[in-house]
Design a protein around this motif. Structure first.
Motif, PDB file in Angstrom:
ATOM      1  N   ARG A 102     -29.408   7.524  12.707  1.00  0.00           N
ATOM      2  CA  ARG A 102     -30.018   7.650  11.217  1.00  0.00           C
ATOM      3  C   ARG A 102     -28.918   7.135  10.178  1.00  0.00           C
ATOM      4  O   ARG A 102     -28.147   8.397   9.916  1.00  0.00           O
ATOM      5  N   ASP A 264     -32.424  16.793  13.685  1.00  0.00           N
ATOM      6  CA  ASP A 264     -33.831  16.525  13.029  1.00  0.00           C
ATOM      7  C   ASP A 264     -33.550  17.454  11.512  1.00  0.00           C
ATOM      8  O   ASP A 264     -33.897  16.594  10.605  1.00  0.00           O
ATOM      9  N   ASP A 268     -33.169  15.208   7.485  1.00  0.00           N
ATOM     10  CA  ASP A 268     -33.894  15.531   6.337  1.00  0.00           C
ATOM     11  C   ASP A 268     -33.012  15.761   5.158  1.00  0.00           C
ATOM     12  O   ASP A 268     -33.317  15.326   4.029  1.00  0.00           O
TER      13      ASP A 268
HETATM   14 MG    MG Z   1     -37.425  15.244  11.304  1.00  0.00          MG
END
Ligand code: MG
Ligand code: IPM
Length: 372
Positions: A102, A264, A268
């Motif tokens: 990411r 996770d 964000d």
């Molecule tokens: Mg997520």
């Protein structure tokens, strides 16, 4: 000729994947390759009508592709967890996509909510472990008199709350995180390799001060792996602390490697500092198998078929896909075109523009064709 699978999924998924395909095809025209798409009808609608999430046949079929282009999954008609676990996580686990890559990068022309930070300050990648940790799905809910083997939990409960452990009025739930030596080694090795190709700094995230078994192992493996990369500067951070540093000093980071659940959560936050979820892409990578590229945002069902969703995260995920299959120049050209479109103001409402999803996508595709 590249054969690529595509799953639009739910909500805004099909709309944004359509734009991503447009841009990837444009990149093919410009850089001399063809893409043959195979679409899979997987998602909430089918689940509601037929009860099928993802079938064995589909998994077999998908295994023939090196890459899957994925939109989003999630629908208000289906209880949370069913589609996410039954489709998205099923794909990640089935194909052992152990790397979730990411990038957190503030594109030129995008405003970050962080005061006094620019594109020079926000440019790092998060490598999230993608198959272990609290995502393995081991756990259950039970009445205390059941599952006598779980005496630790029962005793804690009775000591702490002074309750009768045999009473069936109370309910307990537990879920287990699993970290393995090999699972940690392979994802950390990928992160070290990436750091070597960048600014040579790698930050490891954990919570080894409390969850000392799972993340103690993660840390040990990191220390061992680091010995093979003497040129890379390393550091450990606790997950709570890193949320603070992401906001205060994002310029410190180059590559961040993290267990699944913390990854996770912190991505964000990363998406927000790079300007919002509409801009954040992700790649689920198995270097030797089928990989999958998707925006990190969800399906936003209330915006379905309205042509208001920002396609940039998905288009950028398409760039990660191109990079993965070896089309590095095309991949870079897609990100440049995204950046150009932002500077030209041809963007969707979330970025202050008036373009529809398809206008923003077409504009980026044209820029790619023009070689901008
Ligand atoms: Mg997520
Ligand atoms: C993500 C999402 C998923 C995750 C959900 C939808 C299962 O939040 O890709 O970050 O937790 O991994």
């Amino acid at each position: 000729m590249y054969k690529i699978a595509s799953i639009g999924g739910d909500g805004i998924g099909p709309e944004i994947v359509a734009e991503g395909k447009k841009v990837l095809e444009a990149a093919g025209e410009q850089f001399g390759f063809d893409i043959q798409w195979t679409d899979f009808d997987i998602g909430a609608d089918r689940y509601i009508h037929s009860g099928k999430l993802i079938t064995e046949d589909e998994l077999n079929e998908l295994s023939k592709f090196r890459a899957i282009y994925f939109g989003a999954i999630g629908d208000e008609r289906v209880k949370p967890g069913i589609l996410e676990k039954g489709i998205l996580l099923a794909l990640r686990f089935h194909f052992d996509m152990y790397i979730n890559l990411r990038p957190i990068r503030l594109l030129k022309g995008i405003e970050t909510p962080l005061a006094n930070k620019t594109s020079d300050d926000i440019d790092f990648i998060v490598v999230r472990e993608n198959t272990e940790d609290f995502y393995v799905g081991i756990g259950s809910r039970f009445r205390k008199h059941e599952k006598k083997e779980l005496n630790v939990i029962r005793e804690m409960y009775s000591v702490r709350f002074g309750l009768d452990v045999e009473s069936d009025a109370e309910e307990i739930a537990y879920q287990i995180g699993v970290v393995t030596r090999e699972g940690s080694r392979r994802v950390q090795t990928y992160a070290f390799d990436r750091a070597e190709g960048r600014k040579k700094k790698l930050t490891s995230v954990d919570k080894a001060n409390v969850l000392s078994d799972v993340y103690g192992l993660w840390r040990d493996v990191f220390t061992e792996t680091a010995k093979k990369y003497p040129g890379v500067t390393t550091e450990f951070t606790f997950v709570d602390a890193i949320t603070m540093w992401f906001v205060k000093n994002p310029e410190w980071f180059d590559v961040v490697v993290t267990p699944n659940m913390f990854g996770d959560i912190i991505t964000d936050l990363g998406a927000m500092i790079q300007g919002g979820l509409g801009l954040a892409p992700g790649g689920n990578i198995n270097p030797k198998g089928t990989s999958m590229f998707e925006p990190i945002h969800g399906s936003a069902p209330k915006y379905r078929n309205m042509q208001v969703a920002n396609p940039i995260a998905t288009i950028w995920a398409g760039s990660l896909l191109l990079d993965h299959i070896g089309e590095h120049e095309a991949a870079a050209a897609v990100v440049s075109a995204i950046e150009r479109s932002i500077q030209d103001g041809i963007v969707t409402k979330d970025l202050g523009g008036t373009a529809r999803t398809m206008d923003a996508g077409s504009y980026i595709a044209e820029l790619v064709k023009k070689g901008t």
